[in-house]
Design an enzyme around this catalytic site. Structure first.
Site, PDB file in Angstrom:
ATOM      1  N   ASP A 238       0.824  -1.206   0.000  1.00 27.43           N
ATOM      2  CA  ASP A 238       0.000   0.000   0.000  1.00 27.43           C
ATOM      3  C   ASP A 238       0.856   1.252   0.000  1.00 27.43           C
ATOM      4  OD1 ASP A 238      -2.786   1.197   0.379  1.00 27.43           O
ATOM      5  OD2 ASP A 238      -1.689   2.089   2.047  1.00 27.43           O
TER       6      ASP A 238
ATOM      7  N   TYR B 171       3.002  10.240  -0.888  1.00 24.00           N
ATOM      8  CA  TYR B 171       3.991   9.802   0.110  1.00 24.00           C
ATOM      9  C   TYR B 171       5.402  10.072  -0.369  1.00 24.00           C
ATOM     10  CZ  TYR B 171       0.234   7.054   2.363  1.00 24.00           C
ATOM     11  OH  TYR B 171      -0.917   6.637   2.986  1.00 24.00           O
TER      12      TYR B 171
END
Length: 315
Positions: free
Chosen positions: A38, A43
């Site tokens: 994931d 990010y």
């Protein structure tokens, strides 16, 4: 080896963790029976000097390129909606969920990941500035085009998810079939503000559990499952919003079960989540091989009924 109902969270790959450390954790996860990885296109923008994300996806892409054949063994999960469009002033500057933003974001994710499709694609945060029908149609086109397998909603209220699913049904297009929210064994006081949780609707509630149990096509993924180490690390105590009698009882039950099994509290929490009704997919972020081994062991363990009763009905 049996596949595990566990997702490896990779938020810090490419920022806090370099390629060598990230590759080692990815290798250990897959070798240990894990299949779900994931990430998100944002990010980790807050940890990178550029102010933009994409580092985690890029590391995973380099890892897959260095491991021929591995792509077919893993489920890739990534997200859209929270990546900054300009540095600073987040979340006002986030990409959102317009058709244009979704179309551009998925292609960026695919390029960084080095793949032609992702298995699960999440609307990361709500975007009420865009008509819901526009978001639903844009996500559905990704499935039609073969760029995405399943669609999920992260940090969305149940009523918005259900409304989006009805729009998708009427439009004969793919809709959400997964939820990703925060959940663990202990809970904060109702209505309390949790400092490390900025999403108003980012929690698993009793309503969410009931909704998922009633919808066989809907799966539930849980992030922050181990509360950032608070169950086992003295240097990371629970925030005071968790300080209430219910927490005390649950922590006592957790300690009792951990002692009886001779394992860590983290392992018990993950076993409890994986084996619950409905079963959840915990997302666990780890930074060391030891933490990874602990998470894998917890996901593999099936709790005996009497131990589950201790946890479900703490005295």
């Amino acid at each position: 080896m049996t596949e595990l109902n566990l997702a490896l969270g990779t938020m810090h790959f490419g920022t806090r963790l370099d390629d060598k450390a990230s590759f080692a954790l990815l290798d250990g996860f897959v070798d240990g029976g894990g299949t779900i990885i994931d990430t998100a296109d944002c990010y980790s923008f807050w940890a990178d000097p550029s102010g933009y994300g994409g580092q985690s996806e890029a590391v995973i892409g380099r890892w897959l390129a260095a491991r021929p054949g591995t792509r077919d063994r893993v489920t890739l999960s990534t997200k859209v909606g929270a990546e900054p469009t300009t540095p600073g002033d987040w979340p006002a500057n986030r990409q959102g969920l317009s058709a244009a933003a979704i179309g551009g974001a998925v292609r960026g994710s695919l390029k960084r990941l080095g793949t032609e499709h992702v298995d699960v694609y999440w609307a990361h945060m709500e975007d009420r500035s865009v008509p819901l029908a526009e978001t639903v149609a844009a996500l559905g086109r990704l499935v039609d085009d073969g760029l995405v397998g399943r669609l999920g909603a992260s940090n969305h209220p149940v009523w918005r998810v259900e409304r989006a699913r009805r729009i998708a049904d009427v439009s004969a297009t793919a809709g959400y079939s997964a939820l990703q929210l925060r959940h663990s064994y202990v809970y904060p006081r109702p209505w309390a503000t949790v400092p490390d949780q900025g999403h108003r609707f980012g929690w698993v509630t009793d309503e969410v559990l009931d909704y998922v149990a009633a919808e066989p096509s809907m799966s539930l993924w849980a992030y922050t499952a181990l509360l950032n180490g608070a169950y086992t690390r003295d240097d990371r105590p629970l925030h005071e919003v968790y300080d209430h009698p219910g927490t005390a009882r649950r922590l006592a039950a957790l300690a009792e079960v951990a002692r009886e099994l001779g394992v860590s509290r983290n392992e018990v929490v993950l076993s409890w989540l994986v084996g619950g009704q409905p079963a959840l997919t915990p997302i666990v972020g780890v930074s060391t091989p030891a933490q990874l081994d602990e998470a894998l062991a917890g996901a593999r363990r099936t709790l005996d009924p009497h131990l589950r009763r201790i946890l479900d009905e703490p005295r």
